[in-house]
Design a protein around this motif. Structure first.
Motif, mmCIF file in Angstrom:
data_model
loop_
_atom_site.group_PDB
_atom_site.id
_atom_site.type_symbol
_atom_site.label_atom_id
_atom_site.label_comp_id
_atom_site.label_asym_id
_atom_site.label_seq_id
_atom_site.Cartn_x
_atom_site.Cartn_y
_atom_site.Cartn_z
ATOM 1 N N ARG A 12 0.834 -1.208 0.000
ATOM 2 C CA ARG A 12 0.000 0.000 0.000
ATOM 3 C C ARG A 12 0.865 1.253 0.000
ATOM 4 N NH1 ARG A 12 -3.516 -2.402 4.067
ATOM 5 N NH2 ARG A 12 -2.498 -1.033 5.596
ATOM 6 N N LEU A 13 1.929 1.230 0.777
ATOM 7 C CA LEU A 13 2.824 2.386 0.843
ATOM 8 C C LEU A 13 3.438 2.671 -0.519
ATOM 9 C CD1 LEU A 13 4.362 4.567 2.389
ATOM 10 C CD2 LEU A 13 6.086 2.834 2.956
ATOM 11 N N ASN A 14 3.941 1.644 -1.175
ATOM 12 C CA ASN A 14 4.554 1.845 -2.480
ATOM 13 C C ASN A 14 3.544 2.365 -3.503
ATOM 14 O OD1 ASN A 14 7.092 1.017 -1.630
ATOM 15 N ND2 ASN A 14 6.721 -1.142 -2.149
ATOM 16 N N ALA A 15 2.346 1.832 -3.448
ATOM 17 C CA ALA A 15 1.296 2.282 -4.369
ATOM 18 C C ALA A 15 0.941 3.747 -4.107
ATOM 19 C CB ALA A 15 0.059 1.401 -4.231
ATOM 20 N N PHE A 16 0.846 4.100 -2.817
ATOM 21 C CA PHE A 16 0.502 5.484 -2.475
ATOM 22 C C PHE A 16 1.632 6.435 -2.857
ATOM 23 C CE2 PHE A 16 0.061 9.085 0.494
ATOM 24 C CZ PHE A 16 -1.199 9.502 0.087
ATOM 25 N N MET A 17 2.871 6.042 -2.647
ATOM 26 C CA MET A 17 3.996 6.888 -3.032
ATOM 27 C C MET A 17 4.043 7.073 -4.549
ATOM 28 S SD MET A 17 5.276 8.020 -0.348
ATOM 29 C CE MET A 17 6.620 8.887 -1.157
ATOM 30 N N GLY A 18 3.699 6.029 -5.292
ATOM 31 C CA GLY A 18 3.619 6.169 -6.737
ATOM 32 C C GLY A 18 2.559 7.176 -7.138
ATOM 33 N N LYS A 19 1.432 7.104 -6.457
ATOM 34 C CA LYS A 19 0.351 8.068 -6.704
ATOM 35 C C LYS A 19 0.810 9.491 -6.400
ATOM 36 C CE LYS A 19 -4.228 9.382 -4.944
ATOM 37 N NZ LYS A 19 -4.846 9.650 -6.257
ATOM 38 N N MET A 20 1.491 9.666 -5.270
ATOM 39 C CA MET A 20 1.923 10.998 -4.865
ATOM 40 C C MET A 20 2.962 11.575 -5.820
ATOM 41 S SD MET A 20 0.070 12.019 -2.471
ATOM 42 C CE MET A 20 0.997 13.540 -2.206
ATOM 43 N N ILE A 21 3.879 10.757 -6.320
ATOM 44 C CA ILE A 21 4.848 11.246 -7.292
ATOM 45 C C ILE A 21 4.139 11.714 -8.557
ATOM 46 C CG2 ILE A 21 6.731 10.551 -8.836
ATOM 47 C CD1 ILE A 21 7.611 11.101 -5.974
ATOM 48 N N THR A 22 3.130 10.958 -8.968
ATOM 49 C CA THR A 22 2.326 11.374 -10.124
ATOM 50 C C THR A 22 1.642 12.704 -9.850
ATOM 51 O OG1 THR A 22 1.944 9.077 -10.758
ATOM 52 C CG2 THR A 22 0.425 10.723 -11.642
ATOM 53 N N GLU A 23 1.130 12.848 -8.619
ATOM 54 C CA GLU A 23 0.442 14.090 -8.252
ATOM 55 C C GLU A 23 1.401 15.280 -8.257
ATOM 56 O OE1 GLU A 23 -3.171 14.144 -7.095
ATOM 57 O OE2 GLU A 23 -2.715 12.558 -8.518
#
Length: 352
Positions: free
Chosen positions: A7-18
């Motif tokens: 979940r952390l890795n997925a969320f960090m990927g989302k945040m980098i995109t943001e």
């Protein structure tokens, strides 16, 4: 709670995109202002030197801008030729202002949100509002250009015909009030389509009315269009056949009072058209990409505007049909229906 690494890795990927999207918004604004998208779409494929020459800009800056746009997927890059181009779909969104999906104007709105952030931060603490008269100038032109896309492709073609008997009145000759008209884009579009009718645009922001008058003069609409500085509760009564609120009722401090004024100024068989951001009636209905944009805009623009005015009802940009129906009913317009919709707007018809 234990951290789940997936979940952390997925969320960090989302945040980098943001983060990439957020900082690239400034480059969308820049590309729109300098005409980089328009020239690339019209003349590409081009390398950075060619685009710089064609737009009168500096090659080194253009080189970096193009790299960012290619990394974002906003333009295409061919590694063999070293040239950049735009797909038709990219051009529609970023280079063609008359396109039904043009989004190039969002940079102005986003810039205004950041420029005015200190005012909104203070408002969060005080609970006070931040009126349109205190906003950065780029908000007004950005808002007008952003909404122009939808109005240009839907207002005359779909929304007005969805109202009972309104188009026939407009063809014969009707009186129309455009309340909260801003720069008058919606007013002009209607006036151009229905030359036998007269149109009155009202807004409490003097700078917007000045811009609306200038644009109407350039469009040579003559005395069929008149703009004046008035609030939604002070514009003069003329027995209007149609009273319109385009994406603005939720910004008003006293929307019930505004509808009450409509009842007093509208002809007995008149129609009130409310164009509002698309929203469901429950929060969970709006937890989607469109709702995300509107909730953000509502936090930074719409809610502060309402809280700066009398009553300060603060409907917000995601009020939903049920809440808007209640406002119309309390204002004296009890006949209410959804006449049309798009993925971005609700078109609501209210009558006495």
């Amino acid at each position: 709670m234990e951290v789940n690494s997936d979940r952390l890795n997925a969320f960090m990927g989302k945040m980098i995109t943001e983060v990439g999207a957020a900082i690239n918004a400034s480059l969308v604004l820049l590309g729109d202002k300098l005409g980089l998208y328009r020239v690339l779409a019209a003349k590409g494929p081009m390398n950075s030197a060619e685009l710089a020459r064609a737009t009168g800009t500096n090659e080194r800056y253009v080189r970096e801008w193009l790299a960012s746009q290619a990394a974002s997927g906003y333009v295409e890059y061919d590694s063999v030729s070293g040239k950049f181009s735009m797909l038709p779909e990219q051009a529609m969104a970023l280079a063609d202002e008359d396109s039904p999906v043009f989004l190039g104007a969002v940079g102005n709105v986003i810039a205004a949100a950041f420029l005015d952030e200190p005012k909104i931060t203070d408002a969060f603490k005080s609970g006070k509002g931040v009126g349109w008269n205190r906003r950065s100038e780029c908000l007004f032109c950005g808002t007008a250009r952003f909404f122009r896309t939808g109005y240009m492709h839907h207002l005359v073609q779909e929304w007005l015909p969805a109202l009972d008997g309104v188009v026939d009145k407009l063809k014969r000759g009707a009186k129309v009030a455009d309340v909260g008209c801003g720069h008058g884009v919606s007013t002009r579009l209607m006036a151009e389509a229905f030359p036998n009718s007269r149109f009155y645009g009202f807004d409490y922001h003097e700078g917007s009315i000045e811009a609306a008058r200038k644009a109407a003069a350039e469009a040579k609409l003559g005395d069929r269009v008149n703009f004046a500085v008035h609030s939604a509760k002070t514009y003069p009564a003329e027995g209007y056949d149609l009273v319109c609120f385009f994406d603005c009722l939720h910004d008003m401090g006293d929307p019930v009072g505004a509808i009450s004024h409509v009842r007093q100024t509208m002809a007995k068989d008149g129609t009130c058209m409310l164009v509002e951001p698309f929203a469901g009636d429950r929060l969970e209905d709006n937890l989607n990409p469109v709702g995300r944009v509107y909730y953000a805009a509502s936090t930074m623009i719409c809610t502060p505007a309402s809280l700066d005015q009398e009553v300060g009802l603060a409907l917000g940009a995601q009020a939903g049909e049920a809440r808007l129906r209640k406002v119309a009913s309390e204002g004296g317009l009890s006949r209410f229906r959804r006449a049309a919709e798009t993925p971005f707007n609700l078109i609501l018809e209210a009558r006495i």
